[in-house]
Design a protein around this motif. Structure first.
Motif, PDB file in Angstrom:
ATOM      1  N   LEU A  24       0.814  -1.204   0.000  1.00 18.12           N
ATOM      2  CA  LEU A  24       0.000   0.000   0.000  1.00 18.12           C
ATOM      3  C   LEU A  24       0.854   1.264   0.000  1.00 18.12           C
ATOM      4  O   LEU A  24       0.341   2.351   0.032  1.00 18.12           O
ATOM      5  CB  LEU A  24      -0.928   0.029   1.224  1.00 18.12           C
ATOM      6  CG  LEU A  24      -2.147  -0.870   1.160  1.00 18.12           C
ATOM      7  CD1 LEU A  24      -2.986  -0.708   2.415  1.00 18.12           C
ATOM      8  CD2 LEU A  24      -2.991  -0.594  -0.060  1.00 18.12           C
ATOM      9  N   GLU A  25       2.168   1.126  -0.022  1.00 23.40           N
ATOM     10  CA  GLU A  25       3.024   2.298   0.072  1.00 23.40           C
ATOM     11  C   GLU A  25       3.195   3.021  -1.250  1.00 23.40           C
ATOM     12  O   GLU A  25       3.412   4.209  -1.279  1.00 23.40           O
ATOM     13  CB  GLU A  25       4.388   1.905   0.646  1.00 23.40           C
ATOM     14  CG  GLU A  25       4.279   1.497   2.102  1.00 23.40           C
ATOM     15  CD  GLU A  25       5.619   1.124   2.691  1.00 23.40           C
ATOM     16  OE1 GLU A  25       6.644   1.501   2.109  1.00 23.40           O
ATOM     17  OE2 GLU A  25       5.614   0.456   3.720  1.00 23.40           O
ATOM     18  N   GLN A  26       3.136   2.313  -2.363  1.00 23.36           N
ATOM     19  CA  GLN A  26       3.245   2.980  -3.646  1.00 23.36           C
ATOM     20  C   GLN A  26       2.337   2.291  -4.659  1.00 23.36           C
ATOM     21  O   GLN A  26       1.929   1.165  -4.474  1.00 23.36           O
ATOM     22  CB  GLN A  26       4.677   3.019  -4.134  1.00 23.36           C
ATOM     23  CG  GLN A  26       5.378   1.693  -4.195  1.00 23.36           C
ATOM     24  CD  GLN A  26       6.839   1.880  -4.596  1.00 23.36           C
ATOM     25  OE1 GLN A  26       7.200   2.886  -5.180  1.00 23.36           O
ATOM     26  NE2 GLN A  26       7.648   0.915  -4.286  1.00 23.36           N
ATOM     27  N   TYR A  27       2.014   3.026  -5.696  1.00 27.84           N
ATOM     28  CA  TYR A  27       1.113   2.494  -6.708  1.00 27.84           C
ATOM     29  C   TYR A  27       1.677   2.816  -8.080  1.00 27.84           C
ATOM     30  O   TYR A  27       2.234   3.880  -8.303  1.00 27.84           O
ATOM     31  CB  TYR A  27      -0.279   3.124  -6.580  1.00 27.84           C
ATOM     32  CG  TYR A  27      -1.181   2.674  -7.695  1.00 27.84           C
ATOM     33  CD1 TYR A  27      -1.844   1.463  -7.617  1.00 27.84           C
ATOM     34  CD2 TYR A  27      -1.299   3.413  -8.860  1.00 27.84           C
ATOM     35  CE1 TYR A  27      -2.628   1.017  -8.662  1.00 27.84           C
ATOM     36  CE2 TYR A  27      -2.082   2.981  -9.904  1.00 27.84           C
ATOM     37  CZ  TYR A  27      -2.742   1.787  -9.800  1.00 27.84           C
ATOM     38  OH  TYR A  27      -3.506   1.341 -10.834  1.00 27.84           O
ATOM     39  N   SER A  28       1.501   1.883  -8.992  1.00 26.49           N
ATOM     40  CA  SER A  28       1.888   2.107 -10.377  1.00 26.49           C
ATOM     41  C   SER A  28       0.876   1.435 -11.285  1.00 26.49           C
ATOM     42  O   SER A  28       0.376   0.354 -10.984  1.00 26.49           O
ATOM     43  CB  SER A  28       3.278   1.520 -10.635  1.00 26.49           C
ATOM     44  OG  SER A  28       3.568   1.549 -12.000  1.00 26.49           O
ATOM     45  N   LEU A  29       0.582   2.075 -12.384  1.00 21.63           N
ATOM     46  CA  LEU A  29      -0.298   1.497 -13.399  1.00 21.63           C
ATOM     47  C   LEU A  29       0.425   0.465 -14.253  1.00 21.63           C
ATOM     48  O   LEU A  29      -0.180  -0.143 -15.121  1.00 21.63           O
ATOM     49  CB  LEU A  29      -0.795   2.611 -14.334  1.00 21.63           C
ATOM     50  CG  LEU A  29      -2.139   3.240 -14.054  1.00 21.63           C
ATOM     51  CD1 LEU A  29      -2.391   4.399 -14.998  1.00 21.63           C
ATOM     52  CD2 LEU A  29      -3.270   2.264 -14.105  1.00 21.63           C
ATOM     53  N   GLU A  30       1.704   0.261 -14.013  1.00 21.93           N
ATOM     54  CA  GLU A  30       2.532  -0.568 -14.890  1.00 21.93           C
ATOM     55  C   GLU A  30       1.972  -1.977 -15.103  1.00 21.93           C
ATOM     56  O   GLU A  30       1.866  -2.441 -16.237  1.00 21.93           O
ATOM     57  CB  GLU A  30       3.952  -0.648 -14.337  1.00 21.93           C
ATOM     58  CG  GLU A  30       4.922  -1.312 -15.277  1.00 21.93           C
ATOM     59  CD  GLU A  30       6.349  -1.268 -14.769  1.00 21.93           C
ATOM     60  OE1 GLU A  30       7.188  -1.908 -15.406  1.00 21.93           O
ATOM     61  OE2 GLU A  30       6.622  -0.605 -13.757  1.00 21.93           O
ATOM     62  N   ILE A 135      -5.974   8.447 -13.164  1.00 20.81           N
ATOM     63  CA  ILE A 135      -4.926   7.813 -12.361  1.00 20.81           C
ATOM     64  C   ILE A 135      -3.557   8.186 -12.923  1.00 20.81           C
ATOM     65  O   ILE A 135      -2.636   8.513 -12.174  1.00 20.81           O
ATOM     66  CB  ILE A 135      -5.110   6.280 -12.303  1.00 20.81           C
ATOM     67  CG1 ILE A 135      -6.336   5.923 -11.461  1.00 20.81           C
ATOM     68  CG2 ILE A 135      -3.863   5.603 -11.742  1.00 20.81           C
ATOM     69  CD1 ILE A 135      -6.717   4.457 -11.500  1.00 20.81           C
ATOM     70  N   LYS A 136      -3.429   8.152 -14.241  1.00 20.26           N
ATOM     71  CA  LYS A 136      -2.160   8.526 -14.880  1.00 20.26           C
ATOM     72  C   LYS A 136      -1.756   9.941 -14.471  1.00 20.26           C
ATOM     73  O   LYS A 136      -0.616  10.184 -14.081  1.00 20.26           O
ATOM     74  CB  LYS A 136      -2.290   8.429 -16.407  1.00 20.26           C
ATOM     75  CG  LYS A 136      -1.059   8.886 -17.182  1.00 20.26           C
ATOM     76  CD  LYS A 136      -1.366   8.934 -18.671  1.00 20.26           C
ATOM     77  CE  LYS A 136      -0.200   9.311 -19.533  1.00 20.26           C
ATOM     78  NZ  LYS A 136       0.660  10.365 -19.078  1.00 20.26           N
ATOM     79  N   GLN A 137      -2.676  10.879 -14.552  1.00 20.20           N
ATOM     80  CA  GLN A 137      -2.347  12.275 -14.263  1.00 20.20           C
ATOM     81  C   GLN A 137      -2.162  12.555 -12.768  1.00 20.20           C
ATOM     82  O   GLN A 137      -1.551  13.554 -12.405  1.00 20.20           O
ATOM     83  CB  GLN A 137      -3.401  13.205 -14.857  1.00 20.20           C
ATOM     84  CG  GLN A 137      -3.322  13.318 -16.367  1.00 20.20           C
ATOM     85  CD  GLN A 137      -1.943  13.724 -16.847  1.00 20.20           C
ATOM     86  OE1 GLN A 137      -1.150  12.896 -17.269  1.00 20.20           O
ATOM     87  NE2 GLN A 137      -1.635  15.006 -16.783  1.00 20.20           N
ATOM     88  N   LEU A 138      -2.657  11.690 -11.918  1.00 21.18           N
ATOM     89  CA  LEU A 138      -2.465  11.860 -10.476  1.00 21.18           C
ATOM     90  C   LEU A 138      -1.248  11.095  -9.957  1.00 21.18           C
ATOM     91  O   LEU A 138      -0.871  11.241  -8.802  1.00 21.18           O
ATOM     92  CB  LEU A 138      -3.726  11.425  -9.718  1.00 21.18           C
ATOM     93  CG  LEU A 138      -4.910  12.385  -9.842  1.00 21.18           C
ATOM     94  CD1 LEU A 138      -6.187  11.729  -9.342  1.00 21.18           C
ATOM     95  CD2 LEU A 138      -4.625  13.688  -9.103  1.00 21.18           C
ATOM     96  N   THR A 139      -0.638  10.276 -10.805  1.00 21.74           N
ATOM     97  CA  THR A 139       0.548   9.504 -10.421  1.00 21.74           C
ATOM     98  C   THR A 139       1.794  10.349 -10.659  1.00 21.74           C
ATOM     99  O   THR A 139       2.029  10.805 -11.776  1.00 21.74           O
ATOM    100  CB  THR A 139       0.622   8.196 -11.240  1.00 21.74           C
ATOM    101  OG1 THR A 139      -0.554   7.422 -10.968  1.00 21.74           O
ATOM    102  CG2 THR A 139       1.856   7.383 -10.873  1.00 21.74           C
ATOM    103  N   ASP A 140       2.561  10.565  -9.625  1.00 22.26           N
ATOM    104  CA  ASP A 140       3.809  11.351  -9.691  1.00 22.26           C
ATOM    105  C   ASP A 140       3.583  12.798 -10.119  1.00 22.26           C
ATOM    106  O   ASP A 140       4.469  13.416 -10.697  1.00 22.26           O
ATOM    107  CB  ASP A 140       4.834  10.700 -10.639  1.00 22.26           C
ATOM    108  CG  ASP A 140       5.223   9.302 -10.211  1.00 22.26           C
ATOM    109  OD1 ASP A 140       5.218   9.040  -8.994  1.00 22.26           O
ATOM    110  OD2 ASP A 140       5.521   8.475 -11.086  1.00 22.26           O
TER     111      ASP A 140
END
Length: 181
Positions: A24-30, A135-140
């Motif tokens: 739950l510490e990080q998320y990626s769409l990869e 999600i893409k635009q809210l990631t990093d």
């Protein structure tokens, strides 16, 4: 770990489980992108060099970017020209709403949200696309005002439309990671 999920009419839709021990510490769409997204565009030498010289640009193809897309993220949309064009227009409206794309014509937020949500309300595939784009635009995303506007759009999306089961799992995981911080 899991959540009961309801459809737009309040009927029980299902149960979304996270895998035991899921990070739950990080998320990626990869991982999701590998199965459901089109391949990222191949880098040309000039694009590769310009990306290296600019620290502001993310090296993650499925993370925040100020660049427009030329095709939808989801493979299932790419084969339909009409939905493809709508997905690209939606992404541009998302960029404008978040303040990441300058436009000569000033638009009200409601005009942009109409562009973002009008067609997805009629097509489930576009709903999934909008969630993936958000999600893409809210990631990093390191720009506070942009991120705040992105969360406004996510709030509107979750209040107005559902998504397919595969995307629902990603949205749930993404939201859990973000709220755990």
């Amino acid at each position: 770990l899991g959540d009961t999920v309801y459809d737009e009419d309040g009927r029980h839709f299902g149960h979304v489980d996270l895998v035991e021990g899921e990070e739950l510490e990080q998320y990626s769409l990869e991982g999701f992108a590998a199965k459901h997204f089109r391949a990222p565009p191949k880098k040309t030498l000039s694009r590769t060099l310009s990306r290296r010289s600019s620290k502001a640009k993310s090296l993650n193809p499925w993370g925040y970017s100020r660049d427009q897309i030329k095709q939808p993220l989801l493979l299932k949309i790419c084969s339909n020209e009409d939905l493809s064009a709508k997905a690209v227009a939606i992404y541009q409206a998302i960029l404008k709403y978040m303040g990441d794309y300058s436009s000569k014509k000033s638009r009200y937020g409601t005009e942009l949200t109409d562009i973002i949500f009008e067609h997805p309300l009629a097509h489930e595939g576009l709903r999934d696309e909008v969630y993936c784009q958000l999600i893409k635009q809210l990631t990093d995303n390191k720009t506070n005002s942009s991120e705040q506007r992105g969360w406004e759009l996510m709030w509107l999306a979750t209040g107005t439309m559902g998504c397919g089961p595969a995307v629902l799992r990603e949205v749930t995981h993404f939201l859990r990671v973000k709220t755990a911080r």
